[in-house]
Design a protein around this motif. Structure first.
Motif, PDB file in Angstrom:
ATOM      1  N   ARG A   9      39.835  34.509  47.464  1.00 43.39           N
ATOM      2  CA  ARG A   9      39.522  35.414  48.570  1.00 43.39           C
ATOM      3  C   ARG A   9      38.041  35.361  48.669  1.00 43.39           C
ATOM      4  O   ARG A   9      37.373  35.516  47.767  1.00 43.39           O
ATOM      5  CB  ARG A   9      39.911  36.820  48.173  1.00 43.39           C
ATOM      6  CG  ARG A   9      41.388  36.744  48.011  1.00 43.39           C
ATOM      7  CD  ARG A   9      42.008  38.350  47.739  1.00 43.39           C
ATOM      8  NE  ARG A   9      41.452  38.998  46.589  1.00 43.39           N
ATOM      9  CZ  ARG A   9      42.041  38.836  45.298  1.00 43.39           C
ATOM     10  NH1 ARG A   9      43.111  38.023  45.104  1.00 43.39           N
ATOM     11  NH2 ARG A   9      41.202  39.459  44.340  1.00 43.39           N
ATOM     12  N   VAL A  10      37.821  35.428  49.916  1.00 42.47           N
ATOM     13  CA  VAL A  10      36.154  35.318  50.222  1.00 42.47           C
ATOM     14  C   VAL A  10      35.813  36.420  51.153  1.00 42.47           C
ATOM     15  O   VAL A  10      36.681  36.793  52.005  1.00 42.47           O
ATOM     16  CB  VAL A  10      35.824  33.999  51.059  1.00 42.47           C
ATOM     17  CG1 VAL A  10      34.377  34.024  51.182  1.00 42.47           C
ATOM     18  CG2 VAL A  10      36.356  32.816  50.256  1.00 42.47           C
ATOM     19  N   HIS A  11      34.908  37.294  50.769  1.00 43.10           N
ATOM     20  CA  HIS A  11      34.429  38.246  51.609  1.00 43.10           C
ATOM     21  C   HIS A  11      32.880  38.097  51.988  1.00 43.10           C
ATOM     22  O   HIS A  11      31.991  37.912  51.089  1.00 43.10           O
ATOM     23  CB  HIS A  11      34.535  39.676  50.641  1.00 43.10           C
ATOM     24  CG  HIS A  11      34.233  40.966  51.580  1.00 43.10           C
ATOM     25  ND1 HIS A  11      35.085  41.394  52.656  1.00 43.10           N
ATOM     26  CD2 HIS A  11      33.234  41.661  51.380  1.00 43.10           C
ATOM     27  CE1 HIS A  11      34.693  42.456  52.977  1.00 43.10           C
ATOM     28  NE2 HIS A  11      33.453  42.677  52.470  1.00 43.10           N
ATOM     29  N   VAL A  12      32.810  38.282  53.453  1.00 39.26           N
ATOM     30  CA  VAL A  12      31.628  38.062  54.040  1.00 39.26           C
ATOM     31  C   VAL A  12      30.936  39.358  54.334  1.00 39.26           C
ATOM     32  O   VAL A  12      31.640  40.009  55.144  1.00 39.26           O
ATOM     33  CB  VAL A  12      31.526  36.922  55.083  1.00 39.26           C
ATOM     34  CG1 VAL A  12      30.236  37.112  55.802  1.00 39.26           C
ATOM     35  CG2 VAL A  12      32.016  35.733  54.854  1.00 39.26           C
ATOM     36  N   THR A  13      29.689  39.638  54.115  1.00 37.76           N
ATOM     37  CA  THR A  13      29.169  41.065  54.359  1.00 37.76           C
ATOM     38  C   THR A  13      27.716  40.798  55.052  1.00 37.76           C
ATOM     39  O   THR A  13      27.127  40.138  54.737  1.00 37.76           O
ATOM     40  CB  THR A  13      28.869  41.919  53.088  1.00 37.76           C
ATOM     41  OG1 THR A  13      30.303  42.081  52.420  1.00 37.76           O
ATOM     42  CG2 THR A  13      28.444  43.326  53.581  1.00 37.76           C
ATOM     43  N   LEU A  14      27.764  41.640  56.361  1.00 33.19           N
ATOM     44  CA  LEU A  14      26.489  41.404  56.986  1.00 33.19           C
ATOM     45  C   LEU A  14      25.986  42.713  57.287  1.00 33.19           C
ATOM     46  O   LEU A  14      26.748  43.501  57.668  1.00 33.19           O
ATOM     47  CB  LEU A  14      26.596  40.911  58.550  1.00 33.19           C
ATOM     48  CG  LEU A  14      27.168  39.294  58.554  1.00 33.19           C
ATOM     49  CD1 LEU A  14      27.508  39.020  59.877  1.00 33.19           C
ATOM     50  CD2 LEU A  14      26.188  38.393  57.544  1.00 33.19           C
ATOM     51  N   ALA A  15      24.660  43.126  56.981  1.00 38.82           N
ATOM     52  CA  ALA A  15      24.013  44.429  57.186  1.00 38.82           C
ATOM     53  C   ALA A  15      22.780  44.222  57.570  1.00 38.82           C
ATOM     54  O   ALA A  15      21.815  43.373  57.160  1.00 38.82           O
ATOM     55  CB  ALA A  15      24.314  45.257  55.980  1.00 38.82           C
TER      56      ALA A  15
END
Length: 392
Positions: free
Chosen positions: A315-321
């Motif tokens: 499972r891959v989680h991409v976060t942008l902030a």
């Protein structure tokens, strides 16, 4: 480079100098012949034979004046006292020494020349009143002129040599700058090709691995995977053609538009359609600069590529902030792999090229394993505020 060694002369230049030295002594020799003819019956055998032979020997000695300048100059200065025709050779030898611009050397040769000029002449001429002063003043004046000319020529040589060295140094620097520019351009192209092709080929390899290791897929699922492989291969060729088009583009021609922050959702959907379990969450407000947005896209692309290569089934989680005036933070986290498929070969330059990209925009990149055999790729990219952007 040794500044004491004069540049070599060509045959034409050497012949011209020797002819000039002989020409300088010719008027004195002819005048002396007229005087001797009036004072005696004929000029004598020494004037007709010995004097020219001594002058010829002095001219021959001048051929070595650049290898042994002081020795040749002193020898010619002493020997030339026996020959009226050799007076020019002594001045040329003195001038050649003066081109080296060494005061002690010039002074010693000039003193030998003046002392040799006081040696009585082999010709029986009558001395006029005041001739003693004249015999000293005239050689001193000639020696001074020869030294001045020689020093001017030496200064000119030094100036020309300095200009030549500066031109050669500038040419070497220009060559080094051109080579550095070519190296940077090759590195940039290599990064672009890796970013474009590695991601696409990794997704194709992921789909091919599912086909190879999953025997429980339905016919429709098989067709979907095969269609995805075909489309991915076609897109890889199209993107490779775009990169090669940039390489072959004429100077000044605008490059095709590059992906930025707005293309990340499409990138995630594409990876999800290839079988990767990806989620995206973003809290970005505003629009960063094109360079920062493109770098952010490449970070996400490289993270998904590495997850597809090294952690199939994870499972891959991409976060942008981020927001203007602070930093744009990007993180790509994947869990441990849950599938056992053949992993495609890796180049090892993906993260290296990504580090170079991040360094160019002044950001920070970090990548490390996480507990549970996962992996985390994070980056913080500077995002100046509107006021700072206007000032820069």
């Amino acid at each position: 480079m040794n500044t004491d060694v004069a540049p070599p002369l060509g045959r034409r230049q050497q012949a011209w100098r020797l002819a000039a030295a002989a020409a300088m002594g010719l008027p004195t020799w002819l005048s002396l012949g007229v005087v001797l003819h009036r004072q005696a019956d004929g000029t004598g055998s020494w004037f007709l034979i010995g004097d020219p032979l001594v002058a010829l020997g002095c001219l021959a000695a001048l051929l070595w004046r650049r290898r042994f300048p002081r020795a040749v100059a002193m020898t010619v200065a002493i020997v030339s006292t026996a020959s009226a025709l050799a007076g020019g050779t002594a001045l040329l030898a003195l001038s050649s020494v003066a081109t080296r611009r060494r005061p002690m050397e010039i002074g010693s040769v000039a003193l030998v020349y003046l002392a040799a000029s006081q040696i009585p002449s082999p010709y029986p001429t009558q001395d006029a009143p005041g001739s003693t002063w004249f015999r000293f003043a005239l050689p001193a004046l000639a020696a001074g002129i020869a030294v001045a000319v020689g020093m001017a020529v030496g200064a000119r040589r030094v100036e020309v040599r300095s200009l030549r060295e500066r031109a050669e140094s500038a040419e070497r620097e220009q060559t080094a700058r051109a080579e550095r520019a070519r190296t940077l351009e090759r590195n940039r192209i290599a990064r672009e090709m890796h970013d474009v092709l590695a991601h696409r080929i990794s997704l194709v390899a992921l789909q091919a691995g599912v086909l190879d290791h999953r025997g429980d897929l339905s016919a429709e699922e098989n067709r979907v995977l095969v269609r995805g492989i075909a489309e991915g291969s076609h897109q890889a060729l199209e993107e490779l053609r775009d990169v090669l088009g940039v390489l072959r583009a004429e100077p000044g021609r605008p490059e095709p538009p590059q992906p930025d922050l707005g293309h990340i959702p499409g990138l995630v959907e594409e990876a999800r359609g290839s079988g990767l379990d990806v989620t995206l969450s973003t809290t970005v407000t505003g629009r960063p600069s094109d360079v920062v947005a493109r770098t952010c896209y490449r970070i996400v692309q490289e993270g998904l590529t590495n997850a597809a290569k090294h952690a199939p089934g994870a499972r891959v989680h991409v976060t942008l902030a981020g927001t203007a005036g602070g930093h744009l933070t990007v993180s790509v986290r994947n869990s441990a792999t849950t599938a056992t498929t053949a992993r495609p070969p890796t180049s090892g330059f993906g993260l290296l090229g990504l580090s170079e990209r991040v360094d160019l925009v002044g950001g920070r990149l970090d990548h490390r394993p996480t507990p549970g055999d996962g992996y985390l790729l994070t980056a913080a990219l500077p995002w100046p505020g509107p006021v700072l952007e206007e000032r820069t």
